[in-house]
Write an enzyme that holds these catalytic residues in place. Structure first.
Site, PDB file in Angstrom:
ATOM      1  N   HIS A 135       0.955  -1.248   0.059  1.00  0.00           N
ATOM      2  CA  HIS A 135      -0.168  -0.118   0.041  1.00  0.00           C
ATOM      3  C   HIS A 135       0.933   1.216  -0.071  1.00  0.00           C
ATOM      4  O   HIS A 135       1.209   1.753   1.062  1.00  0.00           O
ATOM      5  CB  HIS A 135      -0.795   0.187   1.473  1.00  0.00           C
ATOM      6  CG  HIS A 135      -1.825  -1.419   1.520  1.00  0.00           C
ATOM      7  ND1 HIS A 135      -1.281  -2.433   1.617  1.00  0.00           N
ATOM      8  CD2 HIS A 135      -3.092  -1.472   1.227  1.00  0.00           C
ATOM      9  CE1 HIS A 135      -2.445  -3.088   1.690  1.00  0.00           C
ATOM     10  NE2 HIS A 135      -3.580  -2.770   1.353  1.00  0.00           N
ATOM     11  N   HIS A 169      -3.866   3.217  -3.305  1.00  0.00           N
ATOM     12  CA  HIS A 169      -4.226   2.714  -2.143  1.00  0.00           C
ATOM     13  C   HIS A 169      -3.423   1.085  -1.813  1.00  0.00           C
ATOM     14  O   HIS A 169      -2.630   1.263  -0.707  1.00  0.00           O
ATOM     15  CB  HIS A 169      -5.665   2.407  -1.778  1.00  0.00           C
ATOM     16  CG  HIS A 169      -5.966   1.673  -0.398  1.00  0.00           C
ATOM     17  ND1 HIS A 169      -5.929   2.433   0.552  1.00  0.00           N
ATOM     18  CD2 HIS A 169      -6.228   0.561  -0.162  1.00  0.00           C
ATOM     19  CE1 HIS A 169      -6.262   1.709   1.772  1.00  0.00           C
ATOM     20  NE2 HIS A 169      -6.231   0.453   1.215  1.00  0.00           N
ATOM     21  N   GLU A 188     -17.944  -3.239  24.448  1.00  0.00           N
ATOM     22  CA  GLU A 188     -17.119  -4.245  24.802  1.00  0.00           C
ATOM     23  C   GLU A 188     -15.737  -4.345  23.877  1.00  0.00           C
ATOM     24  O   GLU A 188     -14.736  -4.449  24.265  1.00  0.00           O
ATOM     25  CB  GLU A 188     -17.746  -5.621  24.400  1.00  0.00           C
ATOM     26  CG  GLU A 188     -19.120  -5.885  25.259  1.00  0.00           C
ATOM     27  CD  GLU A 188     -20.229  -5.105  24.720  1.00  0.00           C
ATOM     28  OE1 GLU A 188     -20.306  -4.200  23.677  1.00  0.00           O
ATOM     29  OE2 GLU A 188     -21.471  -5.042  25.476  1.00  0.00           O
ATOM     30  N   HIS A 190     -28.269 -14.472  24.925  1.00  0.00           N
ATOM     31  CA  HIS A 190     -27.176 -14.007  26.012  1.00  0.00           C
ATOM     32  C   HIS A 190     -26.579 -15.581  26.278  1.00  0.00           C
ATOM     33  O   HIS A 190     -25.758 -15.596  27.293  1.00  0.00           O
ATOM     34  CB  HIS A 190     -28.080 -13.595  26.984  1.00  0.00           C
ATOM     35  CG  HIS A 190     -28.356 -12.263  26.876  1.00  0.00           C
ATOM     36  ND1 HIS A 190     -29.084 -11.760  25.982  1.00  0.00           N
ATOM     37  CD2 HIS A 190     -27.821 -11.137  27.512  1.00  0.00           C
ATOM     38  CE1 HIS A 190     -29.208 -10.272  26.156  1.00  0.00           C
ATOM     39  NE2 HIS A 190     -28.528  -9.956  27.002  1.00  0.00           N
TER      40      HIS A 190
END
Lengths: 656, 656
Positions: free
Chosen positions: A27, A258, A403, A465
């Protein structure tokens, strides 16, 4: 001085385009676009000593846009780090070169964190900045006083984790975090207009960040923006307006630069455009000398810091923590002895909270936290007051409902050093932070995941859950130690193992529901072997029951029923597959012999248990999603009770 | 009218607190806090017909804050849906009740999507709104003209995926998406001040959203805000200022009401506060009548719509798509026949692009996309022009660098119906969207994941980009069909299977590197069996080589070497473990007989392969992280070549 900032930046550009061209892969666009910004950073602002990459009080630099890896390889080489050498760079992306496709912290000193998975470098930098402020609060400005710099691209900013990282950093007021946004308006698919209409500075300001823009190709303007960022007390986003692939005359400003080599013709054209009349991988001596001067700018400050550490009363303690060594007298023996005398029937999440009491008392380096489940994960103890923008000496982070941001921050904290982070959520939400857990494993960080509510045993919250495949899918990840303790003693043992493991992450899977104490002796850390015989068959052993966590109690119940029928059954508790795999073959074969009927019991997928039961063994578990009901009903429903399992084991024995 | 909006809302409050109390488990705070808002929504704004929950042109309502499940159970019951009954609600969170802890789309009509994992309901709603606008563009206002409403809490807004969903919705200008934010300033850990300082409205405005605030307990003010939201052309965030647990006099406004029963005393006190003098689960007739009137508000519009569908030229096609039936004449036979005549050596990602040509021509319901890797995932074909805010009839979404947001949107699109979404990223980034893949599996949505760069075969990008544990960890997930085709024919077969699978998601794992065409006959879809004998041993079969994807070619090479030594070896290609597991035992035993030496070859973890090789078989794979180098070098390095494998197989045979 005849060497201009532009010459210095062009050295980065040339190395980048040439290395990518040689590898025929990579890149070039980002390093060429951000070369001017990086030059200002490495020659004027970043505090480091190229001769001592691990200087504890260095600024941390994170290349969050890791695909632009040649930028950091070039900078490290030019400033005089021992590695990478020019030869390493010539071998960019080849087997054995430390110049991997994306920067790897385990390949090169100077690479503070492995990046490439977008957004995570940025989020890890937030953790580094937290660690810095915390240690500063504990050890003072004389010993800890550095900044965290990040280069991030549009990809890092568009990923969801960015929202979590930005929110956390803004909330904690991490003013020494400075993010240099490569605002080139290009992603892989083309213009950013294809996929986003966001006013990024407005979003950052909404989260208590300072934003300043600059022309990313004007060193004076860049420095002005850096100065403003350093002055503002908030974390800063420096919007660097750049042209991707700058210097490649026909391709710059487009996504063509890129992720692909420029091609020989364009590389040649770029040489002309840049006025870079040097062979590939050749850096003129005057330019290299100027770069190396920059690389040794920090040597004096480093020496002064060394002196301060030596003379400070706190120096030795800082060094101990930064080296990651636990105190020599750290011990949980008294805690465990007590339990043997006074057995406890508690959930392992509660057992975790109990053992965290003495741990957090004895280890001032722990920093706990939870993604908004403090009371459920049981992660907070008396010793860990909140870490807030008003008091960084605190040792508990309210991570919020973030999280992934939490886990990535934990990686950054562990990589910074001086702290041992642990953080909690429900095991099912390990999926939400799984990419960061993987980077913990790849980067060998001591991050400790406290994952509670680890099966259908959580009950009524239902299938969204209830983890089913999670424990097994985490075991499949290299270098992650998955620990599922069966009682209060094993929980203490697993915590010991996690804390003592310096070279990788551990994940504790803990129950919501109460479990009896099964161990009657804690003189040896039996969990360290990964699996051990909890109970031996009374008579002739016909069956070996292998279980983990909450199902060890069930295995004991099954063994009771088998023994009552005169069938000898061992019970093996296996808190860690990874550690068991490391035992020698004789131990493993003796513990789980092939001539017995091997039976696994675990309230999760049976997928993978063939490894221990063989194909003729029995595997009790759950191969579907869970359901919403009280835990006891679910164990009945899914057939995970001694009364349901024992007859099937007997039937299997009779059919052999 | 003697029944006030407050009475209606209190019916929700009472059912919620009583059900949670009866279950001794659940979340009363949100339904009690948002009862007034939900009442205005269900009685005045939401377009639905309780007697016909699946009416295609209904508004979609998503309870993103799924823990407040009693809110939707109460609303569905009160408005007259057939289920849940009061008995169902009495059994809230008990085995067999459709009133699960969190709302499950497969339990109740009226629950549009399973929620609970925070942020995902909101992000799925974005997908529903995309599907609506797309179908509207294709079928016109007469047939498709509805809105998507969401109730979301602070958790949904703090999760990273929210940034992705907000960005995508704002960029696409989804003005018919209205999010009702339960702004109660409370999370599980306590005040939102503990973890966030964000100016949420400012962030939304920065992403091209309209924001309006209201008093969430004042029906008139709520309606005013809704009206403003409906008028504004942008997606709207309605900031509903509420008191969590409103009505519980001693606990309201605190996190104590969030996730625990109020307790008998507080429930009694709430009855007094609310003036609700009715027994648990009893709804006075006048209040129920008023609710049921609301539930049939849409019946007339539904009847009129039915008439329009019947008379429209486009009606049958809309119904076909909404029912999820493929066109009767859909066929890839010609495409495959052509390949048999003209074999192709291409990467399976390219093979996927090739077969997407005829698929997208024949199936106008497909909507493709990629998380900014269009040219790498090969997901765009001629038939799929961009879907933009200016042209919703397009069939290709530039999702941006938003893997999780993409996957969740795909779930929403599939759940909305009328479209079949597929979306691409690198397989390693399946981790980034894993929580949404899990919800695809749990919700049984036809979402098709196109995951390319599926092993070390991607080469130089290195370990951050090389999946190792991913395929296996995805196989461990219930109800996900993981498909790893070995050549251009299998790729077409796997696409057929994914498209024909109405009751669950499929994930195609595809190579970056070229693979030879191994199949010489395509008359039968052999991938449908999950595994099949690609090549039979020439002589006496001693070995069965089992491989997937790019390693099938290697297995063929190994077989050649073994046969040259006079050792008969079958080659089994196993594109889908899940489908193979569904075959009858005799097929499985005949294909992979225990009396042969069973050898697996897969460029990923060997974890789990014991299922097919037995413990005495050989397993070739990679049980560490990968490395950065050209693909060929990596296959050599990790020992995955015929020349390295064949001798080990021979040695194992000799040692038996």
């Amino acid at each position: 001085m005849t060497v201009s900032p532009n010459d210095l930046a062009n050295a980065i550009r040339a190395l980048s385009m040439d290395a990518v061209q040689a590898a025929n892969s990579g890149h070039p666009g980002m390093p060429m676009g951000m070369a001017d910004v990086a030059t200002v950073l490495f020659t004027q602002y970043l505090k480091y000593d190229a001769a001592a990459p691990k200087w504890h009080d260095r600024d941390r630099f994170v290349l969050s846009a890791g695909h632009g890896s040649m930028l950091i390889y070039a900078a490290l080489n030019l400033t005089g780090y021992a590695r990478p050498t020019i030869e390493d760079i010539r071998n960019f992306r080849q087997l054995g070169s430390p110049c991997a496709g994306h920067p790897e912290n385990f390949e090169l000193a100077g690479v503070e964190t492995t990046t490439g998975p977008l957004g995570q470098g940025f989020a890890a930098a937030v953790g580094m900045a937290i660690a810095e402020r915390h240690l500063n609060a504990v050890f003072g400005d004389d010993l800890v006083d550095h900044k965290t710099w990040v280069i991030a691209g549009d990809g890092c900013l568009m990923e969801g984790i960015n929202h979590e990282a930005v929110g956390l950093a803004g909330h904690l007021g991490l003013g020494r975090l400075i993010v240099l946004w490569d605002d080139n308006k290009i992603t892989i698919d083309g213009s950013t207009d294809l996929s986003t209409s966001e006013d990024i500075p407005a979003r950052y300001r909404a989260s208590n960040w300072h934003v300043v823009a600059c022309d990313g190709h004007d060193p004076v303007d860049i420095a002005r923006a850096f100065d403003e960022a350093l002055t503002d007390p908030r974390p800063s986003l420096v919007q660097c307006r750049t042209i991707i692939g700058k210097g490649a005359p026909n391709k710059q400003g487009t996504s063509a630069t890129h992720g692909s080599p420029l091609g020989a013709d364009e590389v040649a054209a770029a040489r002309t455009t840049l006025g870079w009349n040097h062979a590939p991988f050749e850096i003129p001596a005057d330019i290299r000398a100027e770069w190396e001067k920059a690389g040794s700018r920090g040597a004096e400050a480093h020496a002064a810091w060394n002196k301060r550490v030596t003379t400070s009363d706190l120096g030795a303690e800082l060094v101990r923590r930064m080296d990651g060594e636990l105190p020599g007298d750290f011990s949980l023996a008294a805690y465990k002895t007590d339990l043997i005398a006074n057995p406890q029937k508690v959930a392992t999440r509660k057992a975790s909270e109990m053992v965290l009491g003495p741990i957090n008392e004895q280890l001032p380096e722990t920093i706990g936290g939870s993604a908004d489940l403090t009371g459920s994960n049981n992660t907070k103890t008396k010793a860990t007051g909140p870490l807030t923008r008003d008091d960084y000496s605190g040792r508990y982070v309210y991570y919020g409902i973030r999280e992934f941001g939490m886990a990535a921050a934990m990686n950054g904290m562990a990589l910074h050093g001086g702290v041992i982070p642990y953080g909690g959520t429900f095991l099912v939400f390990s999926d939400y932070c799984r990419p960061a857990i993987r980077l913990s494993a790849l980067q060998q960080t001591r991050a400790i995941y406290v994952m509670t509510h680890d099966s259908i045993g959580l009950g009524e919250d239902g299938p969204t859950h209830q983890p089913v495949e999670h424990i097994m899918s985490l075991r499949a990840m290299p270098n992650l130690d998955v620990l599922r303790p069966a009682d209060v003693i094993e929980t203490a043992e697993c915590w010991e193992l996690a804390l003592e493991r310096k070279d990788g992450p551990s994940l504790l899977a803990l129950t919501r529901q109460n479990l009896p104490q099964l161990r009657t002796d804690a003189s040896e850390n039996l969990s360290a072997k990964g699996a051990y015989r909890l109970r031996a068959a009374k008579g002739d052993r016909k069956v070996v029951l292998i279980a983990t966590g909450s199902e060890v109690e069930i295995a004991v119940g099954v063994a009771d029923m088998l023994e009552a029928e005169g069938v000898g059954a061992d019970v093996v508790s296996m808190p860690s597959w990874e550690r068991f795999a490391e035992q020698d073959a004789s131990y493993r074969a003796a513990l789980i012999p092939e001539d017995a009927l091997r039976v696994s019991i675990e309230a999760g997928t049976t997928f993978g248990w063939e490894r221990h039961t063989g194909s003729r063994g029995l595997r009790f578990g759950i191969d579907s999603f869970g359901a919403s009901a009280p835990a006891g009903d679910l164990y009945e429903h899914f057939g995970l009770t001694p009364a349901k399992i024992a007859p099937q084991v007997l039937a299997a024995l009779n059919s052999i």
